[in-house]
Design an enzyme around this catalytic site. Structure first.
Site, PDB file in Angstrom:
ATOM      1  N   ALA A 152       0.869  -1.177   0.000  1.00 40.33           N
ATOM      2  CA  ALA A 152       0.000   0.000   0.000  1.00 40.33           C
ATOM      3  C   ALA A 152       0.905   1.225   0.000  1.00 40.33           C
ATOM      4  CB  ALA A 152      -0.886  -0.015   1.232  1.00 40.33           C
ATOM      5  N   GLY A 179       0.735  -5.056   1.076  1.00 41.59           N
ATOM      6  CA  GLY A 179      -0.519  -5.124   0.322  1.00 41.59           C
ATOM      7  C   GLY A 179      -0.338  -5.736  -1.060  1.00 41.59           C
ATOM      8  N   GLU A 199      -0.546  -9.342  -0.448  1.00 46.72           N
ATOM      9  CA  GLU A 199      -1.953  -9.626  -0.117  1.00 46.72           C
ATOM     10  C   GLU A 199      -2.832  -9.607  -1.359  1.00 46.72           C
ATOM     11  OE1 GLU A 199      -1.875  -6.525   2.858  1.00 46.72           O
ATOM     12  OE2 GLU A 199      -2.286  -7.984   4.437  1.00 46.72           O
ATOM     13  N   GLU A 208       5.333  -5.138   6.925  1.00 47.94           N
ATOM     14  CA  GLU A 208       4.673  -3.977   7.530  1.00 47.94           C
ATOM     15  C   GLU A 208       5.222  -3.640   8.903  1.00 47.94           C
ATOM     16  OE1 GLU A 208       3.147  -6.474   5.952  1.00 47.94           O
ATOM     17  OE2 GLU A 208       1.388  -5.773   4.851  1.00 47.94           O
TER      18      GLU A 208
HETATM   19  N1  DAK Z   1       4.616   3.158  -0.766  1.00 42.49           N
HETATM   20  C1  DAK Z   1       4.990   4.327  -1.340  1.00 42.49           C
HETATM   21  N2  DAK Z   1       6.105   4.454  -2.089  1.00 42.49           N
HETATM   22  C2  DAK Z   1       6.873   3.358  -2.249  1.00 42.49           C
HETATM   23  C3  DAK Z   1       6.539   2.107  -1.682  1.00 42.49           C
HETATM   24  C4  DAK Z   1       5.350   2.038  -0.910  1.00 42.49           C
HETATM   25  N3  DAK Z   1       4.916   0.884  -0.361  1.00 42.49           N
HETATM   26  N4  DAK Z   1       7.519   1.229  -2.027  1.00 42.49           N
HETATM   27  C5  DAK Z   1       8.388   1.905  -2.788  1.00 42.49           C
HETATM   28  N5  DAK Z   1       8.016   3.183  -2.932  1.00 42.49           N
HETATM   29  C6  DAK Z   1       8.694   4.260  -3.681  1.00 42.49           C
HETATM   30  C7  DAK Z   1       9.925   4.724  -2.927  1.00 42.49           C
HETATM   31  O1  DAK Z   1       9.571   5.650  -1.946  1.00 42.49           O
HETATM   32  C8  DAK Z   1      10.724   5.336  -4.055  1.00 42.49           C
HETATM   33  O2  DAK Z   1      10.203   6.589  -4.349  1.00 42.49           O
HETATM   34  P1  DAK Z   1      11.175   7.850  -4.669  1.00 42.49           P
HETATM   35  O3  DAK Z   1      12.067   7.980  -3.489  1.00 42.49           O
HETATM   36  O4  DAK Z   1      11.928   7.431  -5.912  1.00 42.49           O
HETATM   37  O5  DAK Z   1      10.252   8.982  -4.880  1.00 42.49           O
HETATM   38  C9  DAK Z   1      10.409   4.421  -5.229  1.00 42.49           C
HETATM   39  O6  DAK Z   1       9.198   3.743  -4.892  1.00 42.49           O
HETATM   40  C10 DAK Z   1      11.484   3.367  -5.458  1.00 42.49           C
HETATM   41  O7  DAK Z   1      11.690   2.688  -4.233  1.00 42.49           O
HETATM   42  P2  DAK Z   1      13.141   2.493  -3.601  1.00 42.49           P
HETATM   43  O8  DAK Z   1      14.061   3.603  -3.970  1.00 42.49           O
HETATM   44  O9  DAK Z   1      12.961   2.203  -2.151  1.00 42.49           O
HETATM   45  O10 DAK Z   1      13.604   1.181  -4.384  1.00 42.49           O
HETATM   46  P3  DAK Z   1      14.594   0.050  -3.884  1.00 42.49           P
HETATM   47  O11 DAK Z   1      14.823  -0.813  -5.065  1.00 42.49           O
HETATM   48  O12 DAK Z   1      15.788   0.631  -3.178  1.00 42.49           O
HETATM   49  O13 DAK Z   1      13.770  -0.767  -2.768  1.00 42.49           O
HETATM   50  C11 DAK Z   1      11.827  -1.904  -1.875  1.00 42.49           C
HETATM   51  C12 DAK Z   1      12.626  -1.475  -3.148  1.00 42.49           C
HETATM   52  C13 DAK Z   1      10.516  -2.527  -2.380  1.00 42.49           C
HETATM   53  C14 DAK Z   1      12.609  -2.926  -1.083  1.00 42.49           C
HETATM   54  C15 DAK Z   1      11.561  -0.635  -0.998  1.00 42.49           C
HETATM   55  O14 DAK Z   1      10.991   0.394  -1.838  1.00 42.49           O
HETATM   56  C16 DAK Z   1      10.582  -0.910   0.114  1.00 42.49           C
HETATM   57  O15 DAK Z   1      10.978  -1.465   1.158  1.00 42.49           O
HETATM   58  N6  DAK Z   1       9.351  -0.464  -0.029  1.00 42.49           N
HETATM   59  C17 DAK Z   1       8.333  -0.532   1.014  1.00 42.49           C
HETATM   60  C18 DAK Z   1       7.832  -1.951   1.185  1.00 42.49           C
HETATM   61  C19 DAK Z   1       6.787  -2.048   2.298  1.00 42.49           C
HETATM   62  O16 DAK Z   1       7.089  -1.741   3.460  1.00 42.49           O
HETATM   63  N7  DAK Z   1       5.617  -2.461   1.946  1.00 42.49           N
HETATM   64  C20 DAK Z   1       4.470  -2.559   2.902  1.00 42.49           C
HETATM   65  C21 DAK Z   1       3.726  -1.257   2.953  1.00 42.49           C
HETATM   66  S1  DAK Z   1       2.367  -1.302   4.131  1.00 42.49           S
HETATM   67  C22 DAK Z   1      -5.303  -2.731   3.983  1.00 42.49           C
HETATM   68  C23 DAK Z   1      -4.826  -3.049   2.753  1.00 42.49           C
HETATM   69  C24 DAK Z   1      -3.472  -3.063   2.536  1.00 42.49           C
HETATM   70  C25 DAK Z   1      -2.571  -2.708   3.518  1.00 42.49           C
HETATM   71  C26 DAK Z   1      -3.051  -2.395   4.738  1.00 42.49           C
HETATM   72  C27 DAK Z   1      -4.422  -2.374   4.994  1.00 42.49           C
HETATM   73  N8  DAK Z   1      -6.715  -2.694   4.267  1.00 42.49           N
HETATM   74  C28 DAK Z   1      -7.624  -3.255   3.215  1.00 42.49           C
HETATM   75  C29 DAK Z   1      -7.231  -2.273   5.502  1.00 42.49           C
HETATM   76  C30 DAK Z   1      -1.152  -2.732   3.183  1.00 42.49           C
HETATM   77  C31 DAK Z   1      -0.188  -2.132   3.854  1.00 42.49           C
HETATM   78  C32 DAK Z   1       1.166  -2.118   3.267  1.00 42.49           C
HETATM   79  O17 DAK Z   1       1.403  -2.664   2.214  1.00 42.49           O
END
Ligand code: DAK
Length: 258
Positions: A65, A109, A112, A132
């Site tokens: 997300a 997400g 998921e 997360e």
């Molecule tokens: N959200 C927003 N931006 C993201 C992102 C994300 N999840 N993942 C990556 N980006 C953006 C980065 O901020 C970066 O943007 P700029 O800095 O270039 O502007 C760009 O994508 C490239 O990412 P990186 O520079 O970080 O790229 P790397 O290759 O170095 O790393 C990575 C890739 C995937 C390992 C890293 O980006 C990362 O760790 N990303 C976050 C992964 C994460 O924590 N995902 C979980 C998020 S929480 C629900 C439904 C769904 C959810 C909850 C509730 N309901 C129905 C109630 C879900 C929650 C989640 O998913």
């Protein structure tokens, strides 16, 4: 009209939906999820479509997300807006099959969303995880529920509590994905699977999907009874008679979806 965050295309009876926010690694925001819900509803209702393939980019199916979009929310806002729940539920009501074709990251997400699909075909470079906990939350779209059903408690706990990522080979061993293919073959493999499915009677495909899903919602005895009722009902169809006659006559069946 083409949506902003998706690329839509059809190839005969197969619809291909590509998540398309490449600069954010397909981070799933409200606008994208609204569009995805609309596209799924459209294809589910379209008689010409028999199967949907959902994919992302080479680098990411979806990295979760959109963290930027949720960072400033407080509890009351999340609760009262029914934060992202409302537009994440459409996939659950899809009657036609949806295949996830996953390359690169499928995190949070994104993992998921892939698990909401009927099965997952993964590229060799795919990486799955529920990280997360690293940002102070827990999975919120089924990660604590569908993942243990798919890979068992131990691995689901490991992924959710340590935030480590799992590669495609591990995901296949664990039962999360149905097949792993070279990245260059991913889309062809998913489209081929979808075309194969489209070659079978539509109602039979939908009924098989309904029965498999029932396994996750009911005790075994109820699930078996449900399966038996659906199975018997197929003896009232043209395509059962045609399929069996074609086998016995050593020819290809001519299914008519009835
Ligand atoms: N959200 C927003 N931006 C993201 C992102 C994300 N999840 N993942 C990556 N980006 C953006 C980065 O901020 C970066 O943007 P700029 O800095 O270039 O502007 C760009 O994508 C490239 O990412 P990186 O520079 O970080 O790229 P790397 O290759 O170095 O790393 C990575 C890739 C995937 C390992 C890293 O980006 C990362 O760790 N990303 C976050 C992964 C994460 O924590 N995902 C979980 C998020 S929480 C629900 C439904 C769904 C959810 C909850 C509730 N309901 C129905 C109630 C879900 C929650 C989640 O998913």
């Amino acid at each position: 009209m083409q949506p902003e965050n998706l690329l839509l295309q059809t190839d005969g009876p197969v619809a291909l939906i590509r998540l398309n926010r490449p600069r954010q690694l397909n981070a799933l925001n409200d606008a994208l999820m609204d569009e995805l819900g609309q596209a799924l509803a459209m294809y589910d209702a379209d008689e010409a479509i028999g199967c949907v393939v959902l994919t992302g980019s080479d680098k990411a199916f979806a990295a979760g997300a959109d963290i930027a979009a949720m960072a400033s929310k407080d509890y009351m806002q999340a609760y009262r807006e029914d934060f992202i729940t409302r537009n994440w539920e459409r996939m659950r009501s899809m009657r036609k099959p949806v295949i996830a074709a996953v390359a690169g990251y499928a995190l949070g997400g994104g993992c998921e969303l892939a698990m909401m699909c009927d099965f997952i075909i993964a590229a060799e470079d795919a990486r799955f995880g529920q990280p997360e906990i690293r940002i102070g939350i827990i999975p919120g779209a089924g990660g604590t529920q569908r993942l243990p059903r798919a890979v068992g408690k131990s691995k689901a706990m490991d992924l959710a509590l340590t935030a480590r990522l799992m590669d495609a080979a591990e995901a296949e061993r664990a039962g999360l994905v149905s097949r792993v293919v070279p990245a260059a073959r991913l889309l062809d493999e998913a489209m081929d699977a979808a075309r194969t499915i489209c070659g079978f009677p539509r109602h039979t495909v939908m009924m098989a999907k309904e029965c498999v899903n029932r396994a996750f919602e009911s005790p075994l005895s109820d699930g078996l009874l449900f399966e038996r009722r659906v199975f018997h009902s197929l003896f009232g169809t043209h395509d059962q008679r045609e399929g069996m006659a074609a086998f016995l006559e050593k020819r290809q069946p001519g299914f008519e979806n009835r």
